[in-house]
Design an enzyme around this catalytic site. Structure first.
Site, PDB file in Angstrom:
ATOM      1  N   HIS A 116      29.417 -61.736 -31.630  1.00  0.00           N
ATOM      2  CA  HIS A 116      30.734 -61.925 -32.249  1.00  0.00           C
ATOM      3  C   HIS A 116      31.693 -60.774 -31.924  1.00  0.00           C
ATOM      4  O   HIS A 116      32.600 -60.480 -32.700  1.00  0.00           O
ATOM      5  CB  HIS A 116      30.631 -62.082 -33.772  1.00  0.00           C
ATOM      6  CG  HIS A 116      29.577 -63.043 -34.219  1.00  0.00           C
ATOM      7  ND1 HIS A 116      29.824 -64.370 -34.489  1.00  0.00           N
ATOM      8  CD2 HIS A 116      28.246 -62.865 -34.399  1.00  0.00           C
ATOM      9  CE1 HIS A 116      28.700 -64.972 -34.845  1.00  0.00           C
ATOM     10  NE2 HIS A 116      27.718 -64.083 -34.792  1.00  0.00           N
ATOM     11  N   SER A 129      52.159 -49.834 -13.158  1.00  0.00           N
ATOM     12  CA  SER A 129      53.284 -50.545 -13.758  1.00  0.00           C
ATOM     13  C   SER A 129      54.582 -50.020 -13.160  1.00  0.00           C
ATOM     14  O   SER A 129      54.691 -48.822 -12.863  1.00  0.00           O
ATOM     15  CB  SER A 129      53.265 -50.309 -15.268  1.00  0.00           C
ATOM     16  OG  SER A 129      54.556 -50.499 -15.802  1.00  0.00           O
ATOM     17  N   LYS A 136      50.483 -46.187 -16.827  1.00  0.00           N
ATOM     18  CA  LYS A 136      49.588 -47.344 -16.810  1.00  0.00           C
ATOM     19  C   LYS A 136      48.699 -47.417 -15.572  1.00  0.00           C
ATOM     20  O   LYS A 136      49.124 -47.155 -14.464  1.00  0.00           O
ATOM     21  CB  LYS A 136      50.406 -48.647 -16.874  1.00  0.00           C
ATOM     22  CG  LYS A 136      51.065 -48.943 -18.193  1.00  0.00           C
ATOM     23  CD  LYS A 136      50.086 -49.155 -19.334  1.00  0.00           C
ATOM     24  CE  LYS A 136      49.292 -50.428 -19.203  1.00  0.00           C
ATOM     25  NZ  LYS A 136      50.115 -51.633 -19.345  1.00  0.00           N
ATOM     26  N   GLU A 160      41.594 -59.106 -13.830  1.00  0.00           N
ATOM     27  CA  GLU A 160      42.477 -60.120 -14.429  1.00  0.00           C
ATOM     28  C   GLU A 160      42.707 -61.272 -13.461  1.00  0.00           C
ATOM     29  O   GLU A 160      42.737 -62.440 -13.850  1.00  0.00           O
ATOM     30  CB  GLU A 160      43.815 -59.490 -14.824  1.00  0.00           C
ATOM     31  CG  GLU A 160      43.695 -58.510 -15.976  1.00  0.00           C
ATOM     32  CD  GLU A 160      44.978 -57.699 -16.147  1.00  0.00           C
ATOM     33  OE1 GLU A 160      46.009 -58.293 -16.460  1.00  0.00           O
ATOM     34  OE2 GLU A 160      44.935 -56.466 -15.942  1.00  0.00           O
TER      35      GLU A 160
END
Ligand code: ARG
Length: 438
Positions: A154, A275, A281, A288
């Site tokens: 979980h 970024s 970043k 992704e």
């Protein structure tokens, strides 16, 4: 340019010609198309359907076309209906009239079927190789960073595991994917060449010979099925979809683990991007994109299932729609596997962070219950006792092993000094079948 037209009074509408043409994408089958034709021409010569000289001339011409394509001398371009037309027209230009005999006892229906089987078989083998590399990378990175870390259910910290074992879980998935591909390859490895359009041919051809020549296990059993079966493409799309499920789950873990919240791993700069506005970043775009591209592969599977579901026997032009989704899925999965291989091979693992996380979150609570059971308490009672111990620890903001023996014995007289060693994370994995994780 097309191979038909005798029975037509009017020119084809230009838009229709473009709509019908598959050359822009089926040209990638050129090698398979020529291999199939070489086997067919040889068989026609051996069976006396063509003379030996004719067969040899055709094969010489086909070999010339293949090497000219490979050297770049012959460009795969021009106004052709498909790759089959390209090869045949070029053959006739190259060797003259005798080239017109190649298509004896054959249809483009069995021709495209054999091309796709040969191509798909090679794809299955290449995917298999890439998976093997990834399994190797996962095992190596796991071995080189052997530390404990929290295991989750979980997405809540549950019990301690090792990082190596975690990597091995993914290796197990990819090994299963390899078996799936081996199985699909075996099932598909039958030759449709010689089924002709749908009903065989009056020429006395030898399907066994061409099947053998092309490395197939045997010819297909049924002509109608042979020219219209696309199960093997659906199956490989399903195999590739499962691979993408596995890659996507692994990507998700790495995205989470590389976040500030976890800080379990860092992705190498080579597999990250920045970024345009936030200078600090470093984003895990590699993972992704793999996660994102899974949707496209699943979509192609659904697409081909839908294309095939209403088709009567035998060949229908709808089946031309098998190619782009299959090629795109193959390219996508091969690229995703290569990128993941690089991500895993260059991954930096922060073992201190992982070990630290094991120590908070009561990951040894189950082992306290196991300890009580080993000291005569029934498991269900032990579960209740440990629950109450955890509540106390939460109030005090400490771990179970930080409580004094006196305090612990308030919960159960079965506890003695030996509990501390029993639930020490260094020792937990040495007990029972947890040893398998080491
Ligand atoms: N381009 C076609 C395909 O991919 C080749 C087979 C054409 N057959 C035909 N009867 N027109 O399916």
């Amino acid at each position: 340019m097309k191979l038909w037209g005798g029975r037509f009074r009017k020119e084809e509408n230009q838009m229709m010609e473009d709509f019908n043409s598959s050359f822009s994408f089926d040209k990638r089958l050129y090698q398979e198309d020529i291999m199939g034709s070489l086997a067919h021409a040889k068989m026609l010569g051996d069976r006396g359907i063509l003379s030996r000289e004719e067969s040899e001339e055709i094969r010489e011409g086909l070999r010339g076309i293949l090497s000219d394509i490979q050297s770049g001398e012959l460009a795969l371009s021009g106004d052709y209906e498909d790759i089959h037309t390209f090869v045949e027209v070029n053959l006739i230009q190259r060797i003259g009239e005798v080239g017109k005999k190649l298509h004896t006892g054959r249809s483009r229906n069995d021709q495209v079927a054999v091309d796709m089987r040969l191509y798909a078989r090679r794809c299955a083998e290449e995917l298999h190789e890439k998976l093997e590399e990834l399994v190797g990378a996962l095992s190596k990175t796991g071995r080189e960073n052997d530390c404990i870390m929290p295991g989750y259910t979980h997405l809540q910290r549950a019990q301690a595991v090792t990082f190596r074992y975690y990597m091995e879980a993914y290796a197990a998935m990819f090994r299963r994917d390899m078996l799936r591909l081996e199985n699909s390859r075996e099932l598909m490895n039958e030759s449709p060449l010689g089924c002709a359009a749908l009903a065989g041919t009056t020429h006395d051809i030898d399907r066994g010979q061409t099947a053998k020549e092309l490395g197939f296990r045997k010819p297909v059993d049924n002509f109608l099925d042979g020219v219209s079966d696309r199960d093997y493409l659906i199956e490989l799309l399903a195999d590739m979809s499962v691979i993408m499920v596995h890659l996507s789950r692994l990507s998700e873990e790495l995205i989470l683990w590389s976040s500030q919240e976890f800080r379990f791993v860092s992705l190498d700069d080579a597999y990250s991007t920045g970024s345009s506005i936030m200078p600090q970043k470093k984003n895990p775009d590699s993972c992704e994109l793999i996660r994102g591209k899974s949707g496209r592969v699943f979509g192609h599977l659904t697409g081909l299932l839908t294309t095939m579901k209403g088709l009567p026997l035998a060949y229908n032009k709808d089946m031309q729609e098998d190619k782009q989704p299959f090629f795109d899925s193959f390219d996508t999965v091969m690229a995703a596997l290569s990128i993941m291989n690089g991500v895993i091979a260059t991954l930096r693992v922060h073992r201190e962070r992982m070990e630290e996380s094991v120590k908070s979150g009561f990951l040894n609570a189950t082992e306290v219950a196991d300890y009580l059971v080993a000291h005569g308490v029934a498991f269900r009672d032990a579960h209740g006792i440990v629950g109450r111990i955890v509540l106390r620890c939460e109030e005090k903001g400490c771990a179970i092993e930080d409580l004094s023996l006196e305090e612990l014995r308030e919960f159960s007289p079965a506890i003695d000094e030996s509990l501390y060693a029993y639930i020490d994370y260094k020792n937990i994995l040495k007990k029972g079948n947890k040893k398998e994780m080491l």
